[in-house]
Write a protein that holds these residues in place. Structure first.
Motif, PDB file in Angstrom:
ATOM      1  N   GLY A 185      98.694  15.418 111.208  1.00  0.00           N
ATOM      2  CA  GLY A 185      97.758  14.615 110.428  1.00  0.00           C
ATOM      3  C   GLY A 185      98.211  14.506 108.988  1.00  0.00           C
ATOM      4  O   GLY A 185      98.627  15.489 108.378  1.00  0.00           O
ATOM      5  N   ASP A 189      93.228  16.203 118.361  1.00  0.00           N
ATOM      6  CA  ASP A 189      94.049  15.054 117.981  1.00  0.00           C
ATOM      7  C   ASP A 189      95.268  15.446 117.152  1.00  0.00           C
ATOM      8  O   ASP A 189      96.244  14.696 117.089  1.00  0.00           O
ATOM      9  N   ILE A 190      95.209  16.580 116.468  1.00  0.00           N
ATOM     10  CA  ILE A 190      96.312  17.007 115.620  1.00  0.00           C
ATOM     11  C   ILE A 190      96.608  18.485 115.848  1.00  0.00           C
ATOM     12  O   ILE A 190      95.724  19.256 116.216  1.00  0.00           O
ATOM     13  N   LEU A 223      99.598  10.987 112.502  1.00  0.00           N
ATOM     14  CA  LEU A 223      98.307  10.311 112.529  1.00  0.00           C
ATOM     15  C   LEU A 223      97.774  10.253 111.099  1.00  0.00           C
ATOM     16  O   LEU A 223      97.580  11.286 110.463  1.00  0.00           O
ATOM     17  N   LEU A 253      89.365  16.028 113.589  1.00  0.00           N
ATOM     18  CA  LEU A 253      90.627  15.800 114.280  1.00  0.00           C
ATOM     19  C   LEU A 253      91.120  17.074 114.971  1.00  0.00           C
ATOM     20  O   LEU A 253      91.652  17.030 116.083  1.00  0.00           O
ATOM     21  N   MET A 268      89.516  16.487 108.724  1.00  0.00           N
ATOM     22  CA  MET A 268      90.473  17.377 109.378  1.00  0.00           C
ATOM     23  C   MET A 268      89.792  18.193 110.471  1.00  0.00           C
ATOM     24  O   MET A 268      90.371  18.432 111.537  1.00  0.00           O
ATOM     25  N   TYR A 319      94.932   9.524 108.310  1.00  0.00           N
ATOM     26  CA  TYR A 319      93.473   9.510 108.200  1.00  0.00           C
ATOM     27  C   TYR A 319      93.098   9.307 106.735  1.00  0.00           C
ATOM     28  O   TYR A 319      93.856   9.649 105.824  1.00  0.00           O
ATOM     29  N   VAL A 359      98.848  19.688 109.740  1.00  0.00           N
ATOM     30  CA  VAL A 359      98.460  18.774 108.667  1.00  0.00           C
ATOM     31  C   VAL A 359      99.471  18.871 107.533  1.00  0.00           C
ATOM     32  O   VAL A 359     100.017  19.948 107.264  1.00  0.00           O
TER      33      VAL A 359
END
Length: 336
Positions: free
Chosen positions: A68, A124-125, A102, A119, A116, A104, A128
């Motif tokens: 992310g 999804d992640i 990804l 996600l 965060m 955001y 980061v």
């Protein structure tokens, strides 16, 4: 009879008559590939039975292999192009390593923490990359507490970020950049050098000011410290006033926006030969022919991924051990 070896990405590229990068784009960023090319690559994948390593790893580990990255709100100005280049380089490099990015959006640190969390909880992640760090940053404190692998573009700005860092980080050595710029203009123009920077309290700005001070101190010189917010018009006003009050040979600036303001003031005052340096090396200062410090965001992106990714090519949580927890990129002075 020997077992048939698994197809590789090179085999797919050969079968489809495209480059290896095009195959990678079809797998990771299909929207950027033309429809006909995308279908040809997918047909080759199907025919050869190719299974991307990253996809196999995602199925095996139940991880997304996705990083992310916060997309800063559009704020106009000149220097935002650096973060744009960083995100682009990070996405391209991650794709080559079999990972995905990804993006955001969030308008505040608190909103970013909430995003965060969504996600992360949704799977999804797996990691980061945060940017724009500052002392006491609640985002990095939250990430450490949640044990989500991450690296920051920007130091923790603690007491000792090198020998006892709070987390993994990659940054540009701003002091080295302004130190090189100050030495350069001193050799070319003279010793009466001002520094035009942001108000005190900005960790990045204070770091860039430090390079100017160190270079002036080592030469036994002194010069005025000028202050302006990150706006061309304000920088022009401050520089114009300084040119009336001081005899200056050069102005070293903390950003390209400030450098452009100083340049406009110098032109208006008939000081077209005044040496002015910026920081970021944006297309704007290139067009004006101003010397500037190049941050090399592509190296920053590569350093961030090197810190996040383990020897096996997978994202992993690493301890912030001395000497292994940071990458400090030395910028390059682009002389014009």
């Amino acid at each position: 009879m020997a077992a048939r070896r698994p197809a590789t990405i090179e085999d797919v590229a050969r079968e489809a008559g495209v480059s290896r990068q095009t195959v990678s784009n079809v797998l990771n960023s299909p929207a950027i590939v033309r429809d006909a090319t995308r279908e040809r690559v997918r047909a080759a994948i199907s025919h050869l039975g190719y299974a991307p390593h990253a996809s196999a790893r995602r199925l095996r580990t139940r991880r997304s292999s996705t990083i992310g990255v916060h997309l800063d709100p559009y704020a106009g100005g000149i220097s935002g192009v650096v973060l744009d280049r960083f995100v682009h380089a990070l996405t391209e490099d991650a794709s080559a390593r079999g990972l995905r990015v990804l993006l955001y959006a969030a308008r505040s640190p608190e909103e970013e923490i909430h995003r965060m969390g969504e996600l992360m909880d949704g799977g999804d992640i797996d990691a980061v990359v945060v940017s724009g760090t500052f002392h006491g940053d609640p985002r990095t404190e939250w990430l450490v507490a949640r044990e989500l692998p991450f690296v920051s573009f920007g130091r923790p700005w603690g007491a000792d970020d090198f020998d006892s860092p709070a987390h993994l980080w990659v940054d540009v050595d701003g002091a080295a950049g302004t130190r090189a710029a100050t030495r350069f203009v001193r050799d070319r123009a003279g010793s009466r050098i001002a520094f035009l920077g942001w108000p005190a309290g900005s960790e990045t700005g204070d770091d860039r000011e430090r390079g100017w001070r160190e270079a002036m101190h080592e030469a036994g010189d002194a010069g005025p410290r000028l202050v302006a917010e990150e706006r061309v018009a304000l920088a022009r006003e401050v520089a114009a006033r300084a040119l009336q009050e001081h005899e200056l040979d050069a102005i070293v600036c903390a950003s390209d926006s400030l450098a452009i303001g100083a340049h406009l003031a110098a032109v208006a005052a008939g000081r077209t030969s005044l040496q002015i340096t910026g920081f970021d090396n944006t297309p704007a200062v290139e067009a004006l022919g101003l010397t500037s410090v190049e941050q090399l965001p592509e190296r920053v992106a590569a350093g961030a991924l090197d810190l996040l990714i383990g020897a096996g090519g997978a994202i992993e949580q690493r301890s912030a051990l001395p000497g292994e927890a940071h990458v400090l990129v030395e910028p390059r002075l682009v002389v014009r």
